[in-house]
Design a protein around this motif. Structure first.
Motif, PDB file in Angstrom:
ATOM      1  N   LYS A  34       0.824  -1.203   0.000  1.00  0.00           N
ATOM      2  CA  LYS A  34       0.000   0.000   0.000  1.00  0.00           C
ATOM      3  C   LYS A  34       0.861   1.257   0.000  1.00  0.00           C
ATOM      4  O   LYS A  34       0.545   2.245  -0.667  1.00  0.00           O
ATOM      5  CB  LYS A  34      -0.945   0.001   1.200  1.00  0.00           C
ATOM      6  N   VAL A  35       1.965   1.216   0.733  1.00  0.00           N
ATOM      7  CA  VAL A  35       2.891   2.361   0.748  1.00  0.00           C
ATOM      8  C   VAL A  35       3.511   2.519  -0.635  1.00  0.00           C
ATOM      9  O   VAL A  35       3.579   3.635  -1.172  1.00  0.00           O
ATOM     10  CB  VAL A  35       4.003   2.172   1.814  1.00  0.00           C
ATOM     11  N   GLU A  36       3.960   1.412  -1.228  1.00  0.00           N
ATOM     12  CA  GLU A  36       4.569   1.444  -2.560  1.00  0.00           C
ATOM     13  C   GLU A  36       3.606   2.036  -3.592  1.00  0.00           C
ATOM     14  O   GLU A  36       3.994   2.846  -4.431  1.00  0.00           O
ATOM     15  CB  GLU A  36       4.978   0.031  -3.007  1.00  0.00           C
ATOM     16  N   GLU A  37       2.336   1.617  -3.529  1.00  0.00           N
ATOM     17  CA  GLU A  37       1.339   2.104  -4.487  1.00  0.00           C
ATOM     18  C   GLU A  37       1.089   3.602  -4.300  1.00  0.00           C
ATOM     19  O   GLU A  37       0.924   4.333  -5.270  1.00  0.00           O
ATOM     20  CB  GLU A  37       0.031   1.325  -4.336  1.00  0.00           C
ATOM     21  N   ALA A  38       1.076   4.053  -3.035  1.00  0.00           N
ATOM     22  CA  ALA A  38       0.870   5.473  -2.762  1.00  0.00           C
ATOM     23  C   ALA A  38       2.052   6.299  -3.281  1.00  0.00           C
ATOM     24  O   ALA A  38       1.862   7.391  -3.826  1.00  0.00           O
ATOM     25  CB  ALA A  38       0.680   5.699  -1.266  1.00  0.00           C
ATOM     26  N   ILE A  39       3.252   5.756  -3.152  1.00  0.00           N
ATOM     27  CA  ILE A  39       4.444   6.451  -3.667  1.00  0.00           C
ATOM     28  C   ILE A  39       4.377   6.507  -5.181  1.00  0.00           C
ATOM     29  O   ILE A  39       4.647   7.545  -5.797  1.00  0.00           O
ATOM     30  CB  ILE A  39       5.745   5.749  -3.196  1.00  0.00           C
ATOM     31  N   ALA A  40       3.989   5.399  -5.805  1.00  0.00           N
ATOM     32  CA  ALA A  40       3.909   5.337  -7.265  1.00  0.00           C
ATOM     33  C   ALA A  40       2.858   6.305  -7.811  1.00  0.00           C
ATOM     34  O   ALA A  40       3.032   6.875  -8.888  1.00  0.00           O
ATOM     35  CB  ALA A  40       3.588   3.920  -7.712  1.00  0.00           C
ATOM     36  N   SER A  41       1.777   6.504  -7.054  1.00  0.00           N
ATOM     37  CA  SER A  41       0.724   7.414  -7.512  1.00  0.00           C
ATOM     38  C   SER A  41       1.143   8.872  -7.397  1.00  0.00           C
ATOM     39  O   SER A  41       0.528   9.743  -8.005  1.00  0.00           O
ATOM     40  CB  SER A  41      -0.566   7.182  -6.724  1.00  0.00           C
ATOM     41  N   GLY A  42       2.162   9.144  -6.593  1.00  0.00           N
ATOM     42  CA  GLY A  42       2.676  10.507  -6.457  1.00  0.00           C
ATOM     43  C   GLY A  42       1.971  11.318  -5.388  1.00  0.00           C
ATOM     44  O   GLY A  42       2.213  12.517  -5.264  1.00  0.00           O
ATOM     45  N   ASP A  43       1.118  10.691  -4.598  1.00  0.00           N
ATOM     46  CA  ASP A  43       0.393  11.394  -3.543  1.00  0.00           C
ATOM     47  C   ASP A  43       1.169  11.273  -2.234  1.00  0.00           C
ATOM     48  O   ASP A  43       1.145  10.227  -1.587  1.00  0.00           O
ATOM     49  CB  ASP A  43      -1.009  10.790  -3.402  1.00  0.00           C
ATOM     50  N   GLN A  44       1.848  12.359  -1.856  1.00  0.00           N
ATOM     51  CA  GLN A  44       2.704  12.292  -0.670  1.00  0.00           C
ATOM     52  C   GLN A  44       1.890  12.122   0.606  1.00  0.00           C
ATOM     53  O   GLN A  44       2.296  11.393   1.513  1.00  0.00           O
ATOM     54  CB  GLN A  44       3.579  13.544  -0.559  1.00  0.00           C
ATOM     55  N   GLY A  45       0.729  12.748   0.693  1.00  0.00           N
ATOM     56  CA  GLY A  45      -0.114  12.619   1.882  1.00  0.00           C
ATOM     57  C   GLY A  45      -0.573  11.191   2.098  1.00  0.00           C
ATOM     58  O   GLY A  45      -0.515  10.665   3.221  1.00  0.00           O
ATOM     59  N   ALA A  46      -1.022  10.558   1.019  1.00  0.00           N
ATOM     60  CA  ALA A  46      -1.461   9.168   1.114  1.00  0.00           C
ATOM     61  C   ALA A  46      -0.290   8.250   1.454  1.00  0.00           C
ATOM     62  O   ALA A  46      -0.431   7.299   2.233  1.00  0.00           O
ATOM     63  CB  ALA A  46      -2.098   8.725  -0.199  1.00  0.00           C
ATOM     64  N   ALA A  47       0.859   8.554   0.872  1.00  0.00           N
ATOM     65  CA  ALA A  47       2.057   7.744   1.142  1.00  0.00           C
ATOM     66  C   ALA A  47       2.456   7.855   2.615  1.00  0.00           C
ATOM     67  O   ALA A  47       2.800   6.855   3.248  1.00  0.00           O
ATOM     68  CB  ALA A  47       3.209   8.187   0.249  1.00  0.00           C
ATOM     69  N   GLN A  48       2.383   9.070   3.141  1.00  0.00           N
ATOM     70  CA  GLN A  48       2.734   9.293   4.551  1.00  0.00           C
ATOM     71  C   GLN A  48       1.765   8.551   5.472  1.00  0.00           C
ATOM     72  O   GLN A  48       2.180   7.933   6.444  1.00  0.00           O
ATOM     73  CB  GLN A  48       2.696  10.807   4.852  1.00  0.00           C
ATOM     74  N   THR A  49       0.490   8.600   5.150  1.00  0.00           N
ATOM     75  CA  THR A  49      -0.530   7.909   5.952  1.00  0.00           C
ATOM     76  C   THR A  49      -0.315   6.401   5.912  1.00  0.00           C
ATOM     77  O   THR A  49      -0.366   5.728   6.956  1.00  0.00           O
ATOM     78  CB  THR A  49      -1.936   8.241   5.421  1.00  0.00           C
ATOM     79  N   ALA A  50      -0.076   5.865   4.718  1.00  0.00           N
ATOM     80  CA  ALA A  50       0.156   4.429   4.563  1.00  0.00           C
ATOM     81  C   ALA A  50       1.422   4.007   5.300  1.00  0.00           C
ATOM     82  O   ALA A  50       1.479   2.938   5.916  1.00  0.00           O
ATOM     83  CB  ALA A  50       0.250   4.063   3.087  1.00  0.00           C
ATOM     84  N   PHE A  51       2.439   4.872   5.255  1.00  0.00           N
ATOM     85  CA  PHE A  51       3.710   4.585   5.930  1.00  0.00           C
ATOM     86  C   PHE A  51       3.507   4.513   7.445  1.00  0.00           C
ATOM     87  O   PHE A  51       4.028   3.616   8.109  1.00  0.00           O
ATOM     88  CB  PHE A  51       4.747   5.657   5.582  1.00  0.00           C
ATOM     89  N   LYS A  52       2.721   5.448   7.982  1.00  0.00           N
ATOM     90  CA  LYS A  52       2.472   5.464   9.428  1.00  0.00           C
ATOM     91  C   LYS A  52       1.674   4.240   9.872  1.00  0.00           C
ATOM     92  O   LYS A  52       1.815   3.784  11.006  1.00  0.00           O
ATOM     93  CB  LYS A  52       1.742   6.746   9.826  1.00  0.00           C
ATOM     94  N   ALA A  53       0.846   3.703   8.970  1.00  0.00           N
ATOM     95  CA  ALA A  53       0.102   2.483   9.295  1.00  0.00           C
ATOM     96  C   ALA A  53       0.997   1.256   9.200  1.00  0.00           C
ATOM     97  O   ALA A  53       0.845   0.290   9.960  1.00  0.00           O
ATOM     98  CB  ALA A  53      -1.084   2.338   8.354  1.00  0.00           C
ATOM     99  N   ALA A  54       1.950   1.280   8.267  1.00  0.00           N
ATOM    100  CA  ALA A  54       2.823   0.123   8.038  1.00  0.00           C
ATOM    101  C   ALA A  54       3.908  -0.008   9.100  1.00  0.00           C
ATOM    102  O   ALA A  54       4.341  -1.124   9.418  1.00  0.00           O
ATOM    103  CB  ALA A  54       3.469   0.231   6.664  1.00  0.00           C
ATOM    104  N   GLN A  55       4.358   1.121   9.633  1.00  0.00           N
ATOM    105  CA  GLN A  55       5.479   1.121  10.564  1.00  0.00           C
ATOM    106  C   GLN A  55       5.253   0.233  11.796  1.00  0.00           C
ATOM    107  O   GLN A  55       6.074  -0.660  12.058  1.00  0.00           O
ATOM    108  CB  GLN A  55       5.780   2.565  10.987  1.00  0.00           C
ATOM    109  N   PRO A  56       4.167   0.401  12.547  1.00  0.00           N
ATOM    110  CA  PRO A  56       3.986  -0.475  13.718  1.00  0.00           C
ATOM    111  C   PRO A  56       3.761  -1.935  13.333  1.00  0.00           C
ATOM    112  O   PRO A  56       4.154  -2.842  14.071  1.00  0.00           O
ATOM    113  CB  PRO A  56       2.752   0.102  14.420  1.00  0.00           C
ATOM    114  N   GLU A  57       3.154  -2.148  12.168  1.00  0.00           N
ATOM    115  CA  GLU A  57       2.896  -3.519  11.720  1.00  0.00           C
ATOM    116  C   GLU A  57       4.219  -4.242  11.454  1.00  0.00           C
ATOM    117  O   GLU A  57       4.405  -5.402  11.833  1.00  0.00           O
ATOM    118  CB  GLU A  57       2.046  -3.478  10.450  1.00  0.00           C
TER     119      GLU A  57
END
Length: 87
Positions: A34-57
């Motif tokens: 999900k983080v990779e897809e958000a980065i590929a789409s170019g949406d930094q806000g979505a990428a940051q949100t996905a990253f914050k969800a992935a980090q604890p996981e």
């Protein structure tokens, strides 16, 4: 092939542990994708949100012994730097 009662029990435990770890690994990979897809789409806000969800996981995977500590740190570091580079 397991012969003694102890080795039969160990085989059963290994199957259970394998299934649990496989599910955990799959779940973590989904978060990372999900983080990779958000980065590929170019949406930094979505990428940051996905990253914050992935980090604890990902770190939970380290605690449970699915990933090595340095592997998780490396993945998070590389994703973080890619998100920062989007700005």
């Amino acid at each position: 092939m397991a012969n003694s009662p102890q080795s039969k029990k160990r085989a059963r435990q290994n199957e259970t542990r394998f299934a649990v770890n496989k599910a955990r690994r799959s779940r973590i990979r989904t978060y990372l994708r999900k983080v990779e897809e958000a980065i590929a789409s170019g949406d930094q806000g979505a990428a940051q949100t996905a990253f914050k969800a992935a980090q604890p996981e990902l770190m939970r995977g380290v605690t449970k012994g699915v990933f090595h500590k340095n592997t998780a740190a490396r993945k998070l570091s590389r994703l973080s730097s890619r998100i920062k580079a989007m700005a």
